[in-house]
Design a protein around this motif. Sequence first.
Motif: not given
Length: 318
Positions: A64-71, A92-97, A104-107
């Motif tokens: 799953h890839v989400s642009a926001v923290p709350q899925m 997944a371990a990065e904060v900025k991609h 660039e900050d997707e979860k």
Amino acid sequence: MERREQSVVPVARLAGVTREQFLRDVYPRRRPVVLKGMELGTCTTKWTVDYLSQAEGSKEVKIHVSAVPQMDFLSKNFVYRTLPFEVFVQRAAEVKHKEYFISEDEKYYLRSVGEDARKDIADIRKQFPILAEDVQIPEYFEKEQFFSSVFRISSAGLQLWTHYDVMDNFLIQVTGKKRVVLYSPRDAPYLYLSGTKSEVLDVDNPDLEKYPLFVKAKRYQCFLEAGDVLFIPALWFHNVISEEFGVALNVFWKHLPAESYDKSDTYGNKDPTAASRAIQILDRALKTLEELPEEYRDFYARRMVLRIQEKAYRNDYG
């Protein structure tokens, strides 16, 4: 609307609980408990980002890839993508991609599934055999009760929607930290359910104009660190935030006799077959009530509710 805070009940924490003690003192109470000091194998120390990447290498995983923290599973505010496991872990371990799908900050979130998700259950021994060698699963249940072992990896800050499962569950926090908020099955009337999931996405700042009854739900809460195991009884609602990049393993097992469950269920979230049949019968009964004028429909619906309360509700919840 004036804001009212939910009361928060800390989940009990117990250390050094043996299988015998769990089955005798903890399991029958059907309440969440954090178990500390359990023997989990070498995974809690070995599973660094580099080790994970090397161990399973270029195996393709669906994530799953989400642009926001709350899925949000109901609105599907995320997309599914496929990456080599080693690339996924690093991202997944990065904060900025530097490389990303949406932003660039997707979860990122991995929930392992079987080879064919429609037919096969998740089992870490089959999908991630190298990593499985590092894990000692606490077998506080009979072997024939085992249902699945779900491997999970989450970006820091990722929050999963509130839902319930129909199997009992050990949430094993291997690395990283999580906050888990839970609600009793008895508080289902206040959670605005759509199937097995709650429509209330933000449990910390709920929209009380839209969900006014939510404040009545009693909030249980705990924080998990590496090596902690949270027992989540079947039907207990849970909402999980990964406070930092983390790896976890869910072990699900059958609380009811095997024939009680839907044989097509590979996720452990389809209602028991008797419950599904009862809901279908209720839907037919409600359809029949539509033949009556509104005044009569209201009256007989209330009688039906009273009958359900009298015949099916428990009075011994803690």
